[in-house]
Each structure stands twice: as C-alpha cells, then as structure tokens.
Design a protein around this motif. Structure first.
Motif, PDB file in Angstrom:
ATOM      1  N   ALA A 112       5.866  -4.456  -3.164  1.00 59.52           N
ATOM      2  CA  ALA A 112       5.928  -2.898  -3.469  1.00 59.52           C
ATOM      3  C   ALA A 112       6.825  -2.668  -4.806  1.00 59.52           C
ATOM      4  O   ALA A 112       5.602  -1.737  -5.310  1.00 59.52           O
ATOM      5  CB  ALA A 112       7.414  -2.730  -2.639  1.00 59.52           C
ATOM      6  N   GLY A 113       6.724  -3.358  -6.219  1.00 57.18           N
ATOM      7  CA  GLY A 113       7.701  -3.875  -6.855  1.00 57.18           C
ATOM      8  C   GLY A 113       5.733  -4.017  -6.777  1.00 57.18           C
ATOM      9  O   GLY A 113       6.126  -3.402  -8.630  1.00 57.18           O
ATOM     10  N   ALA A 114       4.756  -4.621  -7.120  1.00 54.72           N
ATOM     11  CA  ALA A 114       3.978  -5.060  -7.786  1.00 54.72           C
ATOM     12  C   ALA A 114       2.750  -3.560  -7.605  1.00 54.72           C
ATOM     13  O   ALA A 114       2.755  -3.328  -8.773  1.00 54.72           O
ATOM     14  CB  ALA A 114       2.656  -6.009  -7.006  1.00 54.72           C
ATOM     15  N   ALA A 115       3.071  -3.836  -7.015  1.00 58.06           N
ATOM     16  CA  ALA A 115       2.283  -1.968  -6.771  1.00 58.06           C
ATOM     17  C   ALA A 115       2.956  -0.878  -7.556  1.00 58.06           C
ATOM     18  O   ALA A 115       2.002  -0.155  -8.196  1.00 58.06           O
ATOM     19  CB  ALA A 115       2.180  -1.447  -5.346  1.00 58.06           C
ATOM     20  N   THR A 116       3.814  -0.656  -8.182  1.00 61.32           N
ATOM     21  CA  THR A 116       4.876  -0.194  -8.664  1.00 61.32           C
ATOM     22  C   THR A 116       4.345   0.082  -9.204  1.00 61.32           C
ATOM     23  O   THR A 116       4.001   0.603 -10.453  1.00 61.32           O
ATOM     24  CB  THR A 116       6.177   0.464  -8.327  1.00 61.32           C
ATOM     25  OG1 THR A 116       6.639   0.385  -6.973  1.00 61.32           O
ATOM     26  CG2 THR A 116       7.037   1.127  -8.907  1.00 61.32           C
ATOM     27  N   ALA A 117       4.413  -1.489 -10.036  1.00 59.76           N
ATOM     28  CA  ALA A 117       3.655  -1.715 -11.222  1.00 59.76           C
ATOM     29  C   ALA A 117       2.467  -1.455 -11.821  1.00 59.76           C
ATOM     30  O   ALA A 117       2.109  -1.127 -13.236  1.00 59.76           O
ATOM     31  CB  ALA A 117       4.084  -3.454 -12.107  1.00 59.76           C
TER      32      ALA A 117
ATOM     33  N   PHE B 295      -8.269  -1.348  -6.747  1.00 69.06           N
ATOM     34  CA  PHE B 295      -8.623  -2.785  -6.537  1.00 69.06           C
ATOM     35  C   PHE B 295      -7.359  -3.194  -6.821  1.00 69.06           C
ATOM     36  O   PHE B 295      -7.417  -4.101  -6.013  1.00 69.06           O
ATOM     37  CB  PHE B 295      -9.821  -3.060  -7.469  1.00 69.06           C
ATOM     38  CG  PHE B 295     -11.362  -2.431  -6.774  1.00 69.06           C
ATOM     39  CD1 PHE B 295     -11.735  -2.271  -5.394  1.00 69.06           C
ATOM     40  CD2 PHE B 295     -12.151  -1.707  -7.073  1.00 69.06           C
ATOM     41  CE1 PHE B 295     -12.178  -1.906  -4.524  1.00 69.06           C
ATOM     42  CE2 PHE B 295     -13.308  -0.954  -7.138  1.00 69.06           C
ATOM     43  CZ  PHE B 295     -13.779  -1.501  -5.717  1.00 69.06           C
ATOM     44  N   ALA B 296      -6.941  -2.975  -7.923  1.00 67.79           N
ATOM     45  CA  ALA B 296      -5.689  -3.884  -8.380  1.00 67.79           C
ATOM     46  C   ALA B 296      -4.752  -4.066  -7.383  1.00 67.79           C
ATOM     47  O   ALA B 296      -4.090  -4.810  -6.933  1.00 67.79           O
ATOM     48  CB  ALA B 296      -5.236  -3.614  -9.565  1.00 67.79           C
ATOM     49  N   GLU B 297      -4.258  -2.754  -6.685  1.00 70.52           N
ATOM     50  CA  GLU B 297      -3.387  -2.477  -5.950  1.00 70.52           C
ATOM     51  C   GLU B 297      -3.986  -3.709  -4.737  1.00 70.52           C
ATOM     52  O   GLU B 297      -2.563  -4.219  -3.766  1.00 70.52           O
ATOM     53  CB  GLU B 297      -3.240  -0.962  -5.697  1.00 70.52           C
ATOM     54  CG  GLU B 297      -2.244  -0.876  -4.987  1.00 70.52           C
ATOM     55  CD  GLU B 297      -2.814   0.766  -4.955  1.00 70.52           C
ATOM     56  OE1 GLU B 297      -2.120   1.494  -5.936  1.00 70.52           O
ATOM     57  OE2 GLU B 297      -1.653   1.596  -3.840  1.00 70.52           O
ATOM     58  N   ALA B 298      -5.026  -2.862  -3.936  1.00 72.51           N
ATOM     59  CA  ALA B 298      -5.352  -3.654  -2.866  1.00 72.51           C
ATOM     60  C   ALA B 298      -4.925  -5.190  -3.009  1.00 72.51           C
ATOM     61  O   ALA B 298      -4.439  -5.998  -2.426  1.00 72.51           O
ATOM     62  CB  ALA B 298      -6.417  -3.770  -2.411  1.00 72.51           C
TER      63      ALA B 298
ATOM     64  N   GLN C  29       1.115  -1.163   0.473  1.00 72.43           N
ATOM     65  CA  GLN C  29       0.284  -0.692  -0.010  1.00 72.43           C
ATOM     66  C   GLN C  29       1.066   1.274   0.408  1.00 72.43           C
ATOM     67  O   GLN C  29       0.485   2.190  -0.715  1.00 72.43           O
ATOM     68  CB  GLN C  29      -1.129  -0.527   1.560  1.00 72.43           C
ATOM     69  CG  GLN C  29      -2.161  -1.412   1.892  1.00 72.43           C
ATOM     70  CD  GLN C  29      -3.085  -0.601   0.134  1.00 72.43           C
ATOM     71  OE1 GLN C  29      -3.406  -0.030   0.093  1.00 72.43           O
ATOM     72  NE2 GLN C  29      -2.945  -1.681  -1.546  1.00 72.43           N
ATOM     73  N   LEU C  30       1.739   1.535   0.267  1.00 74.12           N
ATOM     74  CA  LEU C  30       3.316   2.601   0.819  1.00 74.12           C
ATOM     75  C   LEU C  30       3.706   2.206  -0.244  1.00 74.12           C
ATOM     76  O   LEU C  30       3.677   4.154  -0.890  1.00 74.12           O
ATOM     77  CB  LEU C  30       4.269   1.708   2.366  1.00 74.12           C
ATOM     78  CG  LEU C  30       4.938   3.636   2.052  1.00 74.12           C
ATOM     79  CD1 LEU C  30       3.946   4.605   2.379  1.00 74.12           C
ATOM     80  CD2 LEU C  30       5.853   3.085   3.153  1.00 74.12           C
ATOM     81  N   ALA C  31       3.484   1.486  -0.718  1.00 69.83           N
ATOM     82  CA  ALA C  31       4.329   1.795  -2.083  1.00 69.83           C
ATOM     83  C   ALA C  31       3.885   2.494  -3.031  1.00 69.83           C
ATOM     84  O   ALA C  31       3.940   3.281  -4.305  1.00 69.83           O
ATOM     85  CB  ALA C  31       5.127  -0.033  -2.688  1.00 69.83           C
ATOM     86  N   GLY C  32       2.093   1.918  -3.373  1.00 67.71           N
ATOM     87  CA  GLY C  32       1.503   2.490  -4.530  1.00 67.71           C
ATOM     88  C   GLY C  32       1.748   3.590  -4.007  1.00 67.71           C
ATOM     89  O   GLY C  32       1.542   4.159  -5.422  1.00 67.71           O
TER      90      GLY C  32
END
Lengths: 251, 510
Positions: free
Chosen positions: B433-438, B464-467, B362-365
């Motif tokens: 973190a990498g996934a949220a950034t992507a 939603f995807a990020e969560a 969440q923070l990375a997003g």
C-alpha cells in the motif's frame, strides 16, 4: 494619498514567465481597508498575479509582502491572513456548506467555537440557511460561489483575493456577494478583485489597476484614470478601452 | 463525400469521434506521447503473444471431434471473455445514455434521432467487437500458427461475442432504466457491469476452492461436480465452442444469431434511446440532506480534518466506493480459501497472502489517486496555512488508514492460525500500500474525482509501475510466508521499481 495607511499587499519586481512573460516586473501597492480592482484584457496576467499572491504559483523573481509578512519566505504565516476565491468555486460536492466551513476552519486552525459562530453569521448573510445542511452537489453556480465565499471569510482574513468571483452569478447572488465584500472593506479588510464586469469595478473599487502584457499600465481612482486618458472617456469602459488601446499601440 | 444527414455520413461522424476517443485514450491527448504509445503498444503486442503462446499453444492440436473436457474449457474461456465484454459494453451504453455532449444538437436537428441513435449503438457494438478481436488476436495467432488456419474461425466467434454482448448490454441497461429510473440507473449499471466482469472469475475460483482446495480455475473445470451437470455434447450450448474450434456450420449459426440479436436490439431500442438519454440528462443532483448528532464544530488539527474529509468524501460516494472496493470483490476467493484452510488444517495461506497483498497494493493505488490527484479543491488546500508536507502526510494517512481498516479482519483471521503468517501479511499489505501510494505521489496530476476510471490514461507508466510493484511485494510476502530468504529477490525488484519511478517521475511544476 494613502501614505498614512498600512500596506496590505505589496509586490516588487514580480515576474513570472511561461512561454512568454505572463507577469513582468510588476510593482503593486494596495492599502489596508481598500477595495482594489485589477482590470485587464484576457491574458494580461491578472490571474497569474493573484495566484502568485495567494501562494498557488511561485514567482520567477520579485517579492510579495502581505501585511508586512514576506509571503515567499513565510508562506504559511501569509496564508493565515489571506483568502482566495476563484471563478470556479472550490467546494466539495459531498460536503454540506456547514461541513465545508468546518473543514476550512480546521485547515486555518480557527477555534471551533469562534468558527462556528462565524459560519452561522456568514450563512445568514449570504442567504444559505435553507441549504446549510444539504450536500453541495445539487447547488447552482451562484450558491456554490456563495459557499466558497463563506469559506474564504470564515477565518476572518485581512486580505481577500478574488478572481472573477461574479462570473455566472444571477443579479441577486451578485448583489449578496458584493454586499459582503463591501462590508469587509468597511470593517477594515482589504479586497483585491479581478473582474471583466467594469460596472462592478466602477461602483465598488476605491482604486483600479489596469494591467496589460504583465505590466501595470495605469493605476488610480476612476477620476485619476479618466484624467490620464484625456477628454472623451466618460465611463470606466471608455477609459479602460482607451488605456488598453494606447498600450497596444505603444507595444 | 457522403451526403450530409445520411446513414453513411452519420456513421462517418460517429466513427471519427470514436477514433479520436480511442487515440486520446492511448496517447492521453498529447501529440508527443503518440510515439511512446506506439512503442508501448508494440511491446504489449509482443508480450501478449508470448503470454498467449504459454497459455494456449498446447491446445492448438485439439481436433473437431473434441471431448467433453475440451468443450468445457473452450466454453468457459468464451464465457469468461464474454462476461468481460458484456461488462465493457454496459459501461459504454451507460456512458452513451448519460453523455449530454451533443444531445441537444441531435434532438434539435432535422435529422431523424432514431437514425442517429441507431448509428451510435452500432458504434458501441463496433467498439466492443474491435476490443474483443484486438485482445483475442494474440491467442488466435498462436493457435493458427500452431494448429492451422481452421482456428481463424475463432475471430468470427469473438466478433459474434462482441455483438451479442452489446445487444444484451442494451437490453439490460434499458431494463434498468425502466425498473429503477434514470436517477439510479447509472450507478447500478456500473456496479452490475463491474460485478459481471468479476463474477465469472470469482465464481470459478470459489468452485475450485471447494473442489480442489486451490485458487486454480482449471481444477474447477475438470471437477466431477461440473462434468455431471453440463449438457450432452450434442447440445446447442456447445456451438460457440465448436465454432471456435473450426466447425463451419456452427460458426455460420453463431454469426447469424449474433447479427440478428444485435440488429433486433438496435431496431427495438434506438426509438427509445433519445427518450432515455433526455431523461438521463434531466436528472439533476437531488438535494441530499446530511444529518449528524451535534451541529457544533469539532476542534481538530488540519491533518485530522484533511483525513476526515477524505474518508467522508469516499464514504458518501457510492460510485467511487463501488469502483474502489470492487477490487475487494477479488478478495472473496482468498477469504473462502482461508475458511477452507481452517476447516482442513492445511497451509494454504502461502497462496492466500500474495493475493491479499496484491489486492492491498491495487486498492491503495486507487485510493491514493483519489486522495492525491483527485482533490476537488486543490486551490483551497494549497492556499491554506498548512505545510505541503503536512497535507501530503494527512492524505497518505487517510489512504493507509483505509487499507488497514479493510484488511484488518483478514490479518486477524490469519493470526488465529499463525501469528507469523499474520505478521508477514500485515507487513506485506502495508508495504504494498505504501509503495502504491508513493507511485501515485510521484505521478500526481490534478484531475477530477469523476475521472477515476480513466486515471490509468494520465500515466501508463504509473499504472504499470503500480501493478508490478504490487506483484513484487506479493511475491515477497509469499516467499516470506514460506520462510525462504529468496523473498529478498522480489523485494529487491519491487524496491528497484520504486527507485525507477522516482527517477522517471515528472518534475513538480508551479
């Protein structure tokens, strides 16, 4: 004229469509050491043209050559010698002008010692000494624009592209910006600028291009444009309005 | 048609603006998105009802003569909801104070400014009540269906909570104005609002950790420690809970009190609202002089200056720090759990790791949005002679570097107890973190950093995807920490989300 001077910017068949053609098969040739004003009514395609030249928009067709470099196939090489200043100053509120210039110099890979010397010089020219180490967040529009201009010049570009850089500036700030631009041209740099302030184009530009509906409808010195529109056009404003009216009538 | 200048006319104007704000929030301003917003809303309503059924169906049979445990559970739920409402109401009041939009028009018009601001406060209260009722509806629906019509009284309690939250938010914000002045109120009010929103949940979790050694709030509410300290069942403190359970007398009292409180707050503060709003509007950004050891330019590569710029901008913006690091506040309970784990020698890190991984995602997003979408000088960076891929790499490095810095202490602490757990946590944190950034890269839309709070509206799909991605990686890490190959299942789910995001992301446009 200008046949012996090097070409700083050339576009051939430059085309960009959004809902309609914004820039339509545009051929422009601007020479080194020239101050070129691009005029046109709202929506004529001026900003789109300059954004394509600066590498912010990819054209649908055509070529852009900056100082002999193909800006579409070698964009980084072209950007290395180009600067872009828009009507909305592109600066960071939380950085100081000094830090901003350091950031820009880093992006353009300018030697730190040279960049620092240039930054100090530009800060002096533009009268930013008092604010050099204040964060930009409290600056007026004019001061922000001067910081943006300093950022554009810190890497010593051969071609400076400005889109309405004087919008919203007070007389003093506008004068400082104009002086710096004039000095760049005197030193051999090329300036391409759009403006709605015709007096600026009239007093500063070596040549003027008038664009309407994405096409270059007239180009030349002020005198050449006056001749083109015929008798009666005494100022650039009269000339410009006559050219645009003729184009609208022909369309 | 109402007569211009009257209360009804002003109310109509305010509510029209409020409605348009709300619909813009749902549809992100695009007409074409209205249909999608409706579909998402319907799906959300169905999902919320299912969730509500799972959570509250078992309590529907609670009678009016309730035991202490039920009173505590209902009151805690109401307090939890109220803290969130108060947080939202403070946000709204602060926004209203600082919105320059029509201030000059109002104050130069011949209409009584007090009347206008009273209506504006009413709109804030209406918004708070509407949100409260909307969010509570699935739960109350389930209770009504399973336990009878008496549960409808809960709607009255929820509306009262919204009204009281607005009254308290007005009082708190005005108090802040007077205590710290308009210059600092905005930041402090927003931080206070966020802390209030988080504090109750966190407090309960901390209590649960000390009383039961888990992150479960339910354990805390049944603890002897709490039961020994709450007031007697006859106390007025339980009236909201009794009202929610269908006690008509208690409901009437709660409603009257709420209306009186809100009315008093509007009457008292509407006269000064204009004054405060003017003071807020007059707050210019005061020059902040930056000091640093050496004034010499430092030789650095473009990637390094980009990374440094991202970190500097974040560190110099207390509001952004408060908004992004607020998620770190939720790490407090797991950190305490970790401490309790060491103290007791249990294997509670299996519970801890997913919480940390989810927080990292969440923070990375949020950081990735700031770095990628919230670039304040996009033209400058785009016109620099740096390849777009290098710019993106630098921004990703800035995000991941920040995540590594924030989470390194927790991983290091874990490593003292179990190097395997630390390894799993580190891998989980970096992957989430990498996934949220992507995901943020796929859905990047140029925006101002000041729009950070509203970033979710630009793409609900990304939100939603990020969560779900964070949840997927958290579950993977939990199972990996437990040493089971079932970890591959949530990992596959998380990877599928990423592939789906890549497939659904809008094409980049020039």
């Amino acid at each position: 004229m200008n046949v012996s001077r090097p070409i700083s910017l050339a576009t051939r068949g430059l085309t960009k469509r959004f809902d309609r053609p914004a820039v339509d098969n545009l051929d422009l040739t601007i020479y080194g050491g020239e101050f070129y004003a691009l005029l046109g009514p709202n929506g004529a395609g001026k900003t789109t043209t300059l954004r394509m030249v600066a590498g912010l928009l990819r054209p649908d067709a055509g070529t852009i050559t900056i100082d002999g470099i193909d800006a579409l196939s070698a964009p980084e090489d072209a950007k290395q010698i180009t600067a872009w200043v828009s009507d909305e100053p592109m600066i960071y509120d939380k950085l100081t002008p000094y830090e901003y210039l350091e950031f820009v110099a880093g992006l353009w890979r300018i030697d730190a010692t040279i960049a620092e010397a240039r930054a100090r010089e530009l800060i002096g020219w533009l009268g930013l000494e008092a604010q050099a180490h204040d964060r930009c967040e409290g600056f007026s529009k004019g001061t922000r624009q001067k910081v943006a201009l300093a950022g554009a010049l810190v890497h010593d570009p051969k071609l400076i592209i400005l889109d309405e850089p004087l919008t919203g500036l007070d007389a003093g700030s506008a004068r400082q910006v104009k002086n710096v631009l004039r000095d760049r041209v005197t030193a051999g740099g090329t300036v391409v600028m759009t403006t709605h302030i015709l007096e600026v184009a009239e007093r500063m530009a070596d040549r003027i291009g008038v664009i309407a509906n994405g096409k270059l409808i007239a180009e030349g010195t002020l005198e050449e444009l006056r001749v083109k529109t015929g008798a009666g056009a005494s100022s650039l404003e009269d000339t410009f309005l006559a050219l645009v009216a003729n184009e609208a009538a022909a369309a | 048609m109402t007569e211009p200048g009257t209360l009804a006319w002003l109310a109509g104007h305010e509510f029209r603006l409020g409605w348009r704000d709300w619909t813009a929030l749902l549809t992100a301003g695009g007409r074409a998105r209205t249909r999608n917003a409706v579909i998402v809303l319907v799906a959300f309503v169905v999902l919320m009802h299912l969730l509500a059924y799972w959570i509250v169906a078992r309590y529907a049979d609670a009678g009016l003569a309730v035991d202490m445990a039920t009173l505590i559970a209902v009151t805690a739920t109401l307090l939890l909801s109220w803290s969130l409402l108060l947080s939202q109401a403070m946000e709204s009041v602060t926004r209203a104070f600082y919105a320059r939009a029509d201030l000059d028009l109002i104050l130069t018009s011949p209409v009584s400014a007090r009347k206008v601001f009273a209506i504006r406060m009413g709109r804030i209260a209406f918004g708070a009540v509407a949100v409260a009722v909307l969010l509570a509806t699935p739960f109350i629906d389930v209770l009504v269906l399973r336990g009878g019509l008496r549960w409808l009284a809960a709607f009255g309690v929820v509306a009262a909570m919204g009204a009281v939250a607005t009254a308290v938010a007005l009082a708190l914000t005005v108090a802040l104005f007077r205590l710290v002045g308009p210059k600092r109120t905005r930041l402090i009010a927003q931080i206070v609002a966020a802390v209030i929103g988080a504090a109750f949940v966190i407090g309960l979790q901390v209590l649960a950790i000390f009383s039961g050694g888990t992150l479960s709030r339910a354990v805390a509410l049944q603890s002897h420690w709490l039961l020994d300290r709450v007031p007697s069942p006859a106390s007025l403190a339980w009236w909201p809970a009794r009202a929610a359970l269908g006690d008509a007398g208690a409901l009437a009292a709660v409603l009257v009190l709420a209306v009186l409180l809100l009315g008093a707050a509007i009457a008292v503060f509407s006269a000064r609202f204009g004054e405060h709003a003017q003071a807020a509007a007059g707050v210019g950004a005061v020059a902040v002089r930056q000091r640093r050891g050496s004034l010499a330019f430092r030789p650095r590569s473009p990637r390094r200056v980009l990374r440094q710029k991202e970190w500097t901008l974040l560190l110099r913006d207390p509001w952004l720090i408060s908004q992004t690091l607020m998620q770190i506040l939720y790490l407090l309970p797991p950190a305490i759990l970790l401490w309790v784990t060491f103290r007791d020698g249990s294997d509670a890190y299996v519970v801890l790791i997913p919480v940390v991984v989810m927080a990292a995602g969440q923070l990375a997003g949020g950081l990735a949005w700031l770095s990628i979408s919230g670039e304040d000088a996009p033209d400058l960076v785009a016109t620099a002679p740096v390849a777009a891929s290098s710019v993106m790499t630098a921004k990703i490095e800035a995000v991941i570097g920040m995540i590594a810095l924030v989470f390194a202490p927790i991983v290091a602490a874990l490593a003292f107890d179990s190097s395997y757990a630390a390894l799993v946590a580190a891998a989980g944190i970096m992957t989430a973190a990498g996934a949220a950034t992507a995901i943020q890269i796929c859905f990047r839309v140029q925006a101002k950093r000041s729009q950070f709070r509203r970033r979710q509206t630009s793409s609900r799909l990304a939100t939603f995807a990020e969560a779900f991605s964070s949840i997927g990686w958290a579950a993977t890490a939990a199972m990996a920490a437990a040493g089971t190959w079932y970890a591959l299942a949530p990992a596959t789910f998380a990877v599928l989300i990423l592939l789906g995001v890549r497939w659904m992301s809008p094409p980049s446009r020039d």
